[in-house]
Scaffold this motif. Structure first.
Motif, PDB file in Angstrom:
ATOM      1  N   ASP A   1       0.823  -1.367   0.011  1.00 56.18           N
ATOM      2  CA  ASP A   1      -0.072   0.082  -0.142  1.00 56.18           C
ATOM      3  C   ASP A   1       0.791   1.323   0.012  1.00 56.18           C
ATOM      4  O   ASP A   1       0.555   2.384  -0.675  1.00 56.18           O
ATOM      5  N   VAL A   2       1.744   1.206   0.533  1.00 51.44           N
ATOM      6  CA  VAL A   2       2.763   2.290   0.779  1.00 51.44           C
ATOM      7  C   VAL A   2       3.387   2.602  -0.688  1.00 51.44           C
ATOM      8  O   VAL A   2       3.449   3.576  -1.154  1.00 51.44           O
ATOM      9  N   ARG A   3       3.856   1.517  -1.179  1.00 53.90           N
ATOM     10  CA  ARG A   3       4.608   1.612  -2.565  1.00 53.90           C
ATOM     11  C   ARG A   3       3.305   2.151  -3.411  1.00 53.90           C
ATOM     12  O   ARG A   3       3.865   2.878  -4.471  1.00 53.90           O
ATOM     13  N   LYS A   4       2.210   1.634  -3.606  1.00 52.99           N
ATOM     14  CA  LYS A   4       1.143   2.013  -4.587  1.00 52.99           C
ATOM     15  C   LYS A   4       1.027   3.608  -4.189  1.00 52.99           C
ATOM     16  O   LYS A   4       1.093   4.444  -5.239  1.00 52.99           O
ATOM     17  N   THR A   5       0.831   4.105  -2.925  1.00 53.80           N
ATOM     18  CA  THR A   5       0.655   5.772  -2.649  1.00 53.80           C
ATOM     19  C   THR A   5       1.883   6.492  -2.912  1.00 53.80           C
ATOM     20  O   THR A   5       1.554   7.773  -3.288  1.00 53.80           O
ATOM     21  N   CYS A   6       3.006   5.984  -3.018  1.00 62.21           N
ATOM     22  CA  CYS A   6       4.199   6.807  -3.033  1.00 62.21           C
ATOM     23  C   CYS A   6       5.035   6.501  -4.069  1.00 62.21           C
ATOM     24  O   CYS A   6       5.845   7.026  -4.405  1.00 62.21           O
ATOM     25  N   TYR A   7       4.557   5.705  -5.105  1.00 58.32           N
ATOM     26  CA  TYR A   7       5.090   5.292  -6.136  1.00 58.32           C
ATOM     27  C   TYR A   7       4.402   4.958  -7.444  1.00 58.32           C
ATOM     28  O   TYR A   7       4.130   5.678  -8.332  1.00 58.32           O
ATOM     29  N   GLN A   8       3.711   3.813  -7.244  1.00 60.06           N
ATOM     30  CA  GLN A   8       2.931   3.053  -8.561  1.00 60.06           C
ATOM     31  C   GLN A   8       1.833   4.000  -9.022  1.00 60.06           C
ATOM     32  O   GLN A   8       1.691   3.855 -10.224  1.00 60.06           O
ATOM     33  N   ASN A   9       1.064   4.304  -8.172  1.00 65.55           N
ATOM     34  CA  ASN A   9      -0.126   5.208  -8.577  1.00 65.55           C
ATOM     35  C   ASN A   9       0.284   6.300  -9.460  1.00 65.55           C
ATOM     36  O   ASN A   9      -0.388   6.854 -10.438  1.00 65.55           O
ATOM     37  N   ALA A  10       1.441   7.006  -8.870  1.00 62.74           N
ATOM     38  CA  ALA A  10       1.645   8.118  -9.723  1.00 62.74           C
ATOM     39  C   ALA A  10       2.349   7.836 -11.034  1.00 62.74           C
ATOM     40  O   ALA A  10       1.987   8.332 -12.243  1.00 62.74           O
ATOM     41  N   LEU A  11       3.264   6.900 -11.120  1.00 63.64           N
ATOM     42  CA  LEU A  11       3.551   6.268 -12.385  1.00 63.64           C
ATOM     43  C   LEU A  11       2.408   6.072 -13.285  1.00 63.64           C
ATOM     44  O   LEU A  11       2.562   6.101 -14.459  1.00 63.64           O
ATOM     45  N   ASP A  12       1.491   5.000 -12.806  1.00 61.84           N
ATOM     46  CA  ASP A  12       0.392   4.815 -13.556  1.00 61.84           C
ATOM     47  C   ASP A  12      -0.426   6.068 -14.206  1.00 61.84           C
ATOM     48  O   ASP A  12      -0.660   5.847 -15.175  1.00 61.84           O
ATOM     49  N   ALA A  13      -0.636   6.950 -13.349  1.00 56.77           N
ATOM     50  CA  ALA A  13      -1.480   8.003 -13.712  1.00 56.77           C
ATOM     51  C   ALA A  13      -0.735   8.986 -14.653  1.00 56.77           C
ATOM     52  O   ALA A  13      -1.553   9.617 -15.506  1.00 56.77           O
ATOM     53  N   PHE A  14       0.698   9.026 -14.581  1.00 57.88           N
ATOM     54  CA  PHE A  14       1.256  10.172 -15.365  1.00 57.88           C
ATOM     55  C   PHE A  14       1.954   9.545 -16.538  1.00 57.88           C
ATOM     56  O   PHE A  14       2.690  10.249 -17.532  1.00 57.88           O
ATOM     57  N   SER A  15       1.899   8.374 -16.648  1.00 58.99           N
ATOM     58  CA  SER A  15       2.852   7.519 -17.680  1.00 58.99           C
ATOM     59  C   SER A  15       1.919   7.225 -18.828  1.00 58.99           C
ATOM     60  O   SER A  15       2.275   6.717 -19.939  1.00 58.99           O
ATOM     61  N   LYS A  16       0.762   7.788 -19.145  1.00 59.90           N
ATOM     62  CA  LYS A  16      -0.152   7.226 -20.216  1.00 59.90           C
ATOM     63  C   LYS A  16       0.020   7.865 -21.397  1.00 59.90           C
ATOM     64  O   LYS A  16      -0.209   7.295 -22.442  1.00 59.90           O
ATOM     65  N   ASN A  17       0.746   9.123 -21.403  1.00 60.94           N
ATOM     66  CA  ASN A  17       1.287   9.419 -22.752  1.00 60.94           C
ATOM     67  C   ASN A  17       2.522   8.921 -23.304  1.00 60.94           C
ATOM     68  O   ASN A  17       2.786   9.288 -24.297  1.00 60.94           O
ATOM     69  N   GLY A  18       3.145   7.990 -22.554  1.00 64.31           N
ATOM     70  CA  GLY A  18       4.117   7.434 -22.881  1.00 64.31           C
ATOM     71  C   GLY A  18       5.547   7.772 -22.594  1.00 64.31           C
ATOM     72  O   GLY A  18       6.874   7.766 -22.983  1.00 64.31           O
ATOM     73  N   LYS A  19       5.445   9.205 -21.965  1.00 69.58           N
ATOM     74  CA  LYS A  19       6.702  10.092 -21.988  1.00 69.58           C
ATOM     75  C   LYS A  19       7.392   9.941 -20.759  1.00 69.58           C
ATOM     76  O   LYS A  19       8.954   9.758 -20.323  1.00 69.58           O
TER      77      LYS A  19
END
Length: 302
Positions: A247-265
């Motif tokens: 849960d810590v990894r999701k809120t402090c790493y993975q969720n941000a990566l998933d949310a902002f990586s959608k345009n492939g940059k």
């Protein structure tokens, strides 16, 4: 904890911070940052100041971050506080397409409401239309006054414009807004400040109550009283309070990566397979050093 976990701070105004902050963040496990375009602390008076600022977010600042092993991305937009000078705002809107396609721009933001004026509403909607046309993620600044009503209005306007809530990050949440944001399918981000807005003790309780899905922790550190280590400190506190590593990894790493990586940059490979640090490099003949011996990783030595 820092040695085992990578951290992303998806809302931090590094232009306002020092190289010491970059060093401390890297030591605490921060591998990437996202810097939203922001207001100056005082009104900008001409479009050229916006142009120079946006240029620094896609030029100098990514270089500066790279000198300390951190990958820098940004979001570009007309901040809500600056939308009320309508003549100038019109010029900024015309400028935005020149930057939205740059290689480190991962969203349009931070945009939204401050005093919830008609001018803010007008330019918020214009930028949402731009995001829809370009299929870009949106980062929304919610107002600090009358927050719950402003947050609900922000989401309703996004839906009116046909945006997918899963592509919209609603930032500056607190306990009175989080349920509404999550229930509507938006991503809820929380800015952790030392004294105001959300503190890390309160953030722990939010994650305990609502879980880790679609929740993001960031620092929003800027030129005011703020902490660029807010995300790693909150991650550490979560673990101490019994929240799982996942849960810590999701809120402090993975969720941000998933949310902002959608345009492939934004790509995880950027820091899993990073360029080596060579502080002897220059950007437009400028160095981050002031006479110090440059750090040059071994594989850069020829």
């Amino acid at each position: 904890m820092e040695d085992k976990m990578m951290i992303i701070d998806p809302h931090v105004h590094m232009t306002s911070r020092t190289t010491d902050d970059y060093e401390a963040m890297a030591a605490a496990g921060v591998v990437a940052v996202i810097e939203p375009s922001f207001w100056f602390g005082q009104p900008r008076t001409q479009v050229g100041s916006f142009q120079d600022y946006f240029s620094s977010l896609v030029g100098w600042e990514p270089f500066r971050a790279s000198q300390f092993g951190i990958k820098h991305y940004c979001t570009i937009g007309l901040n809500s506080k600056e939308a009320n000078n309508e003549a100038l705002a019109e010029q900024v809107i015309e400028l935005l397409p020149l930057y939205l396609h740059k290689e480190n721009v991962v969203a349009i933001g931070e945009i939204g409401y401050d005093d919830q004026t008609p001018a803010e509403d007008k330019f918020f909607r214009m930028q949402l239309d731009m995001a829809k046309e370009l299929d870009m993620t949106v980062q929304v600044h919610t107002p600090h006054r009358d927050k719950k009503a402003g947050t609900i209005k922000s989401m309703e306007v996004c839906l009116e414009h046909g945006l997918n809530p899963a592509n919209v990050i609603i930032d500056h949440n607190n306990e009175e807004t989080v349920k509404e944001v999550l229930d509507r399918g938006f991503i809820a981000a929380f800015t952790i400040y030392p004294k105001t807005k959300m503190g890390n003790e309160r953030m722990v309780e939010v994650v305990k109550k609502f879980g880790s899905s679609n929740i993001i922790v960031d620092s929003s550190a800027d030129w005011g009283v703020s902490d660029p280590l807010a995300v790693p400190k909150t991650a550490s506190l979560m673990l101490k309070r019994g929240i799982s590593m996942e849960d810590v990894r999701k809120t402090c790493y993975q969720n941000a990566l998933d949310a902002f990586s959608k345009n492939g940059k934004m790509k995880e490979a950027h820091w899993l397979q990073p360029d080596s640090i060579n502080q002897s490099q220059l950007f437009n003949d400028n160095s981050v050093l002031r006479g110090q011996k440059p750090r040059i990783d071994e594989d850069q030595i020829t």
